[in-house]
Design an enzyme around this catalytic site. Structure first.
Site, short mmCIF file in Angstrom:
data_model
loop_
_atom_site.label_atom_id
_atom_site.label_comp_id
_atom_site.label_asym_id
_atom_site.label_seq_id
_atom_site.Cartn_x
_atom_site.Cartn_y
_atom_site.Cartn_z
N GLY A 194 0.83 -1.21 0.00
CA GLY A 194 0.00 0.00 0.00
C GLY A 194 0.86 1.24 0.00
CB SER A 195 -0.07 4.72 0.56
OG SER A 195 -0.73 4.59 1.81
N GLY A 199 1.91 2.58 5.37
CA GLY A 199 3.04 1.72 5.72
C GLY A 199 3.64 2.11 7.07
CD GLU A 216 6.99 -5.63 -1.86
OE1 GLU A 216 7.18 -4.85 -2.81
OE2 GLU A 216 7.83 -6.49 -1.53
CB CYS A 250 3.18 0.25 -7.07
SG CYS A 250 3.64 -1.40 -7.63
P1 NAD Z 1 -3.49 2.20 1.13
O1 NAD Z 1 -2.21 2.28 1.87
O2 NAD Z 1 -4.47 3.32 1.26
O3 NAD Z 1 -4.32 0.88 1.54
C1 NAD Z 1 -3.75 -0.43 1.48
C2 NAD Z 1 -4.45 -1.33 2.46
O4 NAD Z 1 -4.23 -0.84 3.77
C3 NAD Z 1 -5.97 -1.45 2.29
O5 NAD Z 1 -6.36 -2.80 2.48
C4 NAD Z 1 -6.52 -0.58 3.41
O6 NAD Z 1 -7.76 -1.01 3.92
C5 NAD Z 1 -5.46 -0.71 4.49
N1 NAD Z 1 -5.36 0.47 5.35
C6 NAD Z 1 -5.69 1.75 5.06
N2 NAD Z 1 -5.44 2.56 6.12
C7 NAD Z 1 -4.92 1.77 7.09
C8 NAD Z 1 -4.44 2.02 8.42
N3 NAD Z 1 -4.45 3.24 8.95
N4 NAD Z 1 -3.95 0.98 9.12
C9 NAD Z 1 -3.93 -0.26 8.58
N5 NAD Z 1 -4.36 -0.56 7.33
C10 NAD Z 1 -4.87 0.45 6.61
O7 NAD Z 1 -3.08 1.95 -0.40
P2 NAD Z 1 -4.01 1.83 -1.67
O8 NAD Z 1 -4.64 3.15 -1.95
O9 NAD Z 1 -4.88 0.64 -1.56
O10 NAD Z 1 -2.90 1.51 -2.79
C11 NAD Z 1 -2.15 2.50 -3.39
C12 NAD Z 1 -0.74 2.56 -2.85
O11 NAD Z 1 -0.16 1.27 -2.82
C13 NAD Z 1 0.19 3.38 -3.75
O12 NAD Z 1 1.05 4.14 -2.95
C14 NAD Z 1 0.96 2.33 -4.51
O13 NAD Z 1 2.20 2.75 -5.02
C15 NAD Z 1 1.10 1.28 -3.48
N6 NAD Z 1 1.34 -0.03 -4.09
C16 NAD Z 1 2.54 -0.63 -3.92
C17 NAD Z 1 2.78 -1.84 -4.54
C18 NAD Z 1 4.10 -2.55 -4.40
O14 NAD Z 1 4.16 -3.73 -4.72
N7 NAD Z 1 5.16 -1.90 -3.94
C19 NAD Z 1 1.80 -2.43 -5.31
C20 NAD Z 1 0.58 -1.77 -5.44
C21 NAD Z 1 0.35 -0.58 -4.83
#
Ligand code: NAD
Length: 474
Positions: A194-195, A199, A216, A250
């Site tokens: 995720g973001s 993270g 990631e 990503c």
């Molecule tokens: P996000 O971080 O908003 O959410 C990811 C997951 O985390 C979701 O399941 C969400 O419910 C959960 N989440 C949200 N807030 C949380 C919190 N406070 N505590 C715990 N969990 C929480 O990311 P997104 O919008 O789903 O995805 C986009 C981001 O992910 C971009 O920054 C992208 O670059 C990154 N990404 C990275 C990879 C990689 O392999 N490096 C792959 C895909 C996406």
């Protein structure tokens, strides 16, 4: 709203999985391979359901789902099945002189109970890829897919219920509070995709239990277009990598640094490349059946805002710019005249907007890249070896890709992951297996020959000589 499994709470599942994790430690290779085979068979059998679910979430063309969600995962499973016997086998290590006689190995034990939290952008791929690694390593799994891709999340839940008992793999759908409730439990490993902002929260929660993490994350992945490259080839590859999944990737090219001497020529080739891919009949990209949509209106509005601010600050849209909120449509949009003060150059774009910046010397491009956090991927198009050599030595990133974009994701023998803000820890293939494994040191001392024993007190001149001999020879 939280939507826990009506049968079990996260705490109950966690307790059941703790018991099961102990049993999984003695699993054979064949048992793990059987699970991977059933997973593969389920995916093959239900590939049309996967296509439909991903389409419902992202309007992703079926063929794009086949390429980026299904075949990548089938490949990941086949690779694991093929190599698991070797990965699971303890590795004997050689001994230094003072441990002569000992039998020393690295044993790969499962970390135990794993939590996988995944994003919405490749909702099937990024949930099931880590699951394959966790099963290969012998962990139990709680999987929390994204609430923003509910159709794929529901399908994943169905797949997992068809294949596993909840004490081995369980899915909890829901929003942030579900993820937070799960993170409060003392898992042995958290694999988060995720973001970077979230993270940090994940790492903070994991720190409460000193739970290991794989993060990631994302960020801005730059492309350097050097004057020596084949501009047609570079333009087509960049346009493709920016168009797939509507730029919500990503490792999509986030912005392009182009050598000033080919700047104008490159812009023309880039816009032609977008047309070639998505508008071959000239009817407009909005009519293309090969182009996905933005995940929701919130993200669509975020992208519009980034674009509006950049234009208000002096940016010029030279291709695209068409928007339609009802369709969650945003055309691939090339923008010039941006500067580092604009939000579009500070935040990960994560959509089909592509800023282009001209540079004069390679040093200028390197300074620009090093002025930002370390990217997940860095792309360079050049025929000059010194260009990629300099970028390789003078910058740091998760992956350096020459003369292509984004394709490295599908290579089973390369580690996938970022550095610092773009992530920590690696995924895919053997690296994914290692992420869910504890590399346990096993030292079996010889009972017949043990040089260390000869150094025990009482110390003597003879022992002093022996230790100086050991020091000299080591
Ligand atoms: P996000 O971080 O908003 O959410 C990811 C997951 O985390 C979701 O399941 C969400 O419910 C959960 N989440 C949200 N807030 C949380 C919190 N406070 N505590 C715990 N969990 C929480 O990311 P997104 O919008 O789903 O995805 C986009 C981001 O992910 C971009 O920054 C992208 O670059 C990154 N990404 C990275 C990879 C990689 O392999 N490096 C792959 C895909 C996406």
């Amino acid at each position: 709203m939280a939507s826990y499994d009506p049968q079990f709470t996260p705490e109950q599942v966690f307790m059941l999985q703790q018991e099961k994790a102990l049993l999984l430690r003695s699993e054979t290779v064949a048992m793990r391979i059987n699970k991977l085979k059933s997973l593969k068979a389920w995916i093959r059998e239900h590939s049309n359901d996967i296509r439909k679910a991903v389409f419902a979430d992202l309007a992703k063309p079926y063929l794009e789902t086949d390429i980026t969600e299904i075949s990548v995962i089938l490949g990941e499973i086949s690779h694991a099945i093929r190599h698991l016997p070797k990965w699971m086998k303890a590795k004997k290590v050689s001994n230094p002189m003072h441990f002569a006689g000992a039998d020393c190995r690295i044993q790969y034990e499962p970390r135990g109970c794993a939590l996988i939290i995944s994003p919405w952008n490749y909702p099937f791929n990024l949930s099931i890829g880590p699951l394959v690694s966790a099963i290969s390593a012998g962990c139990t799994v709680v999987l929390k897919p994204s609430e923003l891709s509910p159709n794929t999340s529901a399908l994943i839940k169905r797949m997992v219920s068809d294949l596993f008992a909840p004490n081995e793999v369980a899915v909890f759908q829901g929003e942030v509070e579900v993820a937070k409730a799960l993170l409060a439990l003392p898992f042995n490993h958290v694999f988060f995709t995720g973001s970077p902002q979230v993270g940090k929260e994940v790492m903070k929660s994991a720190a409460q239990h000193l739970c290991s993490v794989t993060l990631e994350l994302g960020g801005k992945s730059p492309v350097v277009v050097d004057a020596s490259c084949d501009l047609d080839d570079a333009a087509l590859k960049i346009a493709w990598a920016k168009s797939i999944n509507c730029g919500q990737t990503c490792i999509a090219p986030d912005y392009i640094l182009v050598n000033g001497s080919v700047y104008q020529a490159f812009l023309e080739k880039l816009t032609a490349a977008f047309d070639q891919l998505l508008n071959p009949k000239g009817k407009g990209i909005a009519k293309s059946p090969d182009y996905a949509r933005i995940i929701n209106t919130t993200h669509w509005a975020r992208l519009k805002q980034l674009l509006d601010e950049a234009v208000a600050g002096g940016g010029q849209i030279i291709f695209g710019g068409e928007l339609d909120v009802t369709e969650k449509f945003l055309a691939p949009t090339v923008i010039t005249g941006v500067d580092q003060g604009m939000r579009i150059m500070q935040e990960e774009i994560f959509g089909p907007i592509l800023p282009i910046i001209s540079y004069n010397g390679l040093d200028e491009a390197i300074a620009y890249i090093n002025g930002n956090s370390k990217p997940l991927a860095l792309y360079v198009f050049s025929k000059e070896k010194y260009v990629s050599d300099q970028l390789s030595v003078q910058t740091s990133c998760g992956a350096l890709v020459e003369n292509d974009c984004a394709v490295h994701f599908g290579h089973p023998n390369l580690p996938f992951g970022g550095v610092n803000v773009s992530g920590m820890g690696k995924a895919h293939g053997h690296f994914g297996f290692l992420a869910f494994s504890n590399e346990k040191a096993v030292f079996k001392q010889s009972t017949r020959f043990n040089p260390v024993k000869s150094l025990y007190p009482p110390y003597s001149i003879k022992k002093k000589k022996l230790i100086s001999l050991f020091s000299k020879l080591s």
